[in-house]
Write an enzyme that holds these catalytic residues in place. Sequence first.
Site, PDB file in Angstrom:
ATOM      1  N   LYS A 110       0.834  -1.217   0.000  1.00 13.00           N
ATOM      2  CA  LYS A 110       0.000   0.000   0.000  1.00 13.00           C
ATOM      3  C   LYS A 110       0.867   1.264   0.000  1.00 13.00           C
ATOM      4  CE  LYS A 110      -4.068  -1.805   2.480  1.00 13.00           C
ATOM      5  NZ  LYS A 110      -4.903  -1.648   3.685  1.00 13.00           N
ATOM      6  N   GLY A 355       6.047 -38.350  47.707  1.00 13.06           N
ATOM      7  CA  GLY A 355       5.256 -39.414  48.322  1.00 13.06           C
ATOM      8  C   GLY A 355       5.431 -39.565  49.818  1.00 13.06           C
ATOM      9  N   VAL A 356       6.112 -38.589  50.474  1.00 15.75           N
ATOM     10  CA  VAL A 356       6.347 -38.719  51.924  1.00 15.75           C
ATOM     11  C   VAL A 356       5.351 -37.899  52.748  1.00 15.75           C
ATOM     12  CG1 VAL A 356       8.804 -39.255  51.657  1.00 15.75           C
ATOM     13  CG2 VAL A 356       8.089 -36.866  51.924  1.00 15.75           C
ATOM     14  N   GLY A 357       4.395 -37.264  52.101  1.00 12.22           N
ATOM     15  CA  GLY A 357       3.335 -36.582  52.839  1.00 12.22           C
ATOM     16  C   GLY A 357       3.584 -35.131  53.163  1.00 12.22           C
ATOM     17  N   LYS A 358       4.466 -34.458  52.388  1.00  9.43           N
ATOM     18  CA  LYS A 358       4.688 -33.010  52.628  1.00  9.43           C
ATOM     19  C   LYS A 358       3.386 -32.230  52.415  1.00  9.43           C
ATOM     20  CE  LYS A 358       8.049 -31.923  49.743  1.00  9.43           C
ATOM     21  NZ  LYS A 358       8.371 -33.178  49.036  1.00  9.43           N
ATOM     22  N   THR A 359       2.674 -32.559  51.332  1.00  8.63           N
ATOM     23  CA  THR A 359       1.446 -31.831  51.005  1.00  8.63           C
ATOM     24  C   THR A 359       0.395 -32.016  52.091  1.00  8.63           C
ATOM     25  OG1 THR A 359       1.874 -32.056  48.642  1.00  8.63           O
ATOM     26  CG2 THR A 359      -0.385 -31.586  49.286  1.00  8.63           C
TER      27      THR A 359
END
Length: 733
Positions: A110, A355-359
């Site tokens: 253009k 898998g050790v349960g921190k959450t």
Amino acid sequence: MAAATVQSAPTEALAGLVERITYHNAENGFCVLRVKARGHKDLVTVVGHAATITAGEWVQLSGSWVNDRSHGLQFRAQFLKASPPTTLEGIERYLGSGMIRGIGPAYARKLVRAFGEAVFDLIEAEPGRLREVTGIGPRRAARIVAGWAEQKVIREIMLFLHAHGVGTSRAVRIYKTYGVNAVQVITENPYRLARDIRGIGFRTADLVAQKLGIEPTTTIRVRAGISFALAEATGEGHCGLPVEELTAQTAALIVVPPPLIEAALKLELEAGEVVADTLEGERCVFLAGLYRAEQVIAERLKTLAAGQPPWPAIDAERAIPWVEGKTGLSLAPSQRQALGLALRSKALVITGGPGVGKTTLVNSILQVLRAKGVQVVLCAPTGRAAKRLTDSTGLEARTIHRLLEADPKTGGFKRSEERPLECQLLVVDETSMVDVPLMRALLRALPDEAALLLVGDVDQLPSVGPGQVLADIIGAGTLPVVRLTEVFRQAAESQVIVNAHRINQGRMPELRQAEGSDFYFVNAADPEEGVRKLLAVVRERIPARFGLDPVRDIQVLCPMNRGGLGARALNIELQKALNPPGELRVERFGWTFCPGDKVMQVANDYDREVYNGDLGIISRLDLEEGELTVRFEEREVVYGFGELDELVLAYATTVHKAQGSEYPAVVIPLTTQHYTMLARNLLYTGVTRGKRLVVLVGQRRALAIAVGNKNTRRRWSKLKEWMQDGPLRPVSG
């Protein structure tokens, strides 16, 4: 390059219009061009060197014809001079090349139709007339004018750098840092390039300095060498270096006699740029900012450890059965003990593997404290880690940068002692990733009365940045630490979790692949076979067996960037296999970017609020605007083509870059080619990134080397000593 035979030895002259740029390496200027040459019916392939080159430019060449065995007839240019185009066709191609944001192929057409050969003069002298073109309003006109002016300065920088023997791919970054004064700033002190511009190292800055006539033994050069050696050490995780090591590294870098380095180091110490102190009895030199930061961290944590939590005393004997009833989960004896400790501590560290349960433990702590009206704030170092924390707790978690309100103007944070966080408990997840400057910033913003809970896996790789904060805090023994080790029955059903713990204990993972396993080893005798098998695993086998998307769900994690099974080479192969580049593409900084590509942000960008390690998918590519759009999680971020050095392809990335992230499936190449990086914590970190599936591809010998190598590289960091010492002398924040 394949051998080539010279077809016509004498030097010839050639001139023509650059139709397209097949390849241009901005670092060394090497380019492959397709040229509409005078006197030739077909397009000619030209190979040569140019600091800057744009489609549509007129090139004058001298060189010779060669017949390349792989690529056919080419013109090898010994001399290449590019001039702005004068033909309408050249001007249109030049403007439409994407060099100016706001002008793509359609608007270039253009503009040329409207103004012809006068278009360049008009943009500079009569920019108001741009709006005579249909579709160009005030905003686009302003962008075109600004883009044109910016390009003039950038080309000036590029030509200046190229004249001084330096590649030019960082010219946009240099312009953004120094503005129109770039050439003057570089001329006055070229070593600022290494300090200020990401991607430019000391050797590049030194090359400019030599060309500018700066003598090798000048003080400015030796001091710059010391600063750079220390800065490089921070990239290896150090906060400082022993004096002998620093002197040796500086001497190797700048090749000057030790007495000159000693004199320059004395000046650096007098100026306060560095600090001398002992570490484990050894005389060391630290970068002043990191030295003070470690002091601040130690002082704040020791104060916290001695304080009382901001909530009234809570009876753990009553709280434990209450929270078990609330969550429907029974806490193990170790978790019950940890919960009681958390309720009476102002500062606590929780560490342990998968898998050790921190959450479960963290959720239980939060349930009890929130029931008592405690105001809790959660954060993590990366967006993915923060999202995972949100999903596991049901509470909003933010990245540390967002929580502290990163300030683009200063590169710092708006939250500090003057404007602290509003909380009574701050929870930091994935703390192993947090480096010294970030931990200092967090602790500065923590209110005096608030408590702190640090959660992380200390056996993972330490932070990419300087220090080993979590390991030093745990090692110092000043703060109470809960180390969870028992793998719970449900988690033990996952071979990923079982094998992660085996690796962490220095034992080989279980490689017998039972039906329904989530952990696999694919044997590959050498890197070439490794590449073939890895591509098959990602493109065909995992999607067919597990129904996972090869781009969004599968992440290849490499021990290193280099080599045939390194992240860089694998990205190119995976892109070809999963999202082959089509017509709509942009090539910048050695990468080809296309819609649908997976990419990673590789620098903290406070303006856009995207940070090092963030993953996204390219959602749009606009050649007219010179823009590329990336979708990160739930939001889109726009990049100009000149800013694409902030992105890399991310079908494959390094394990270091994946810290704090989890992916449905992880594929890890592992061969003796990666020997220098084969370490237990690297493999352990990589394996624990996989949520549903982990596949190792490579050699058992390499796997055994990694599992057996516990020799983690030591980091020169004084935090542990500061925390074990008596009261510290006062330091400013």
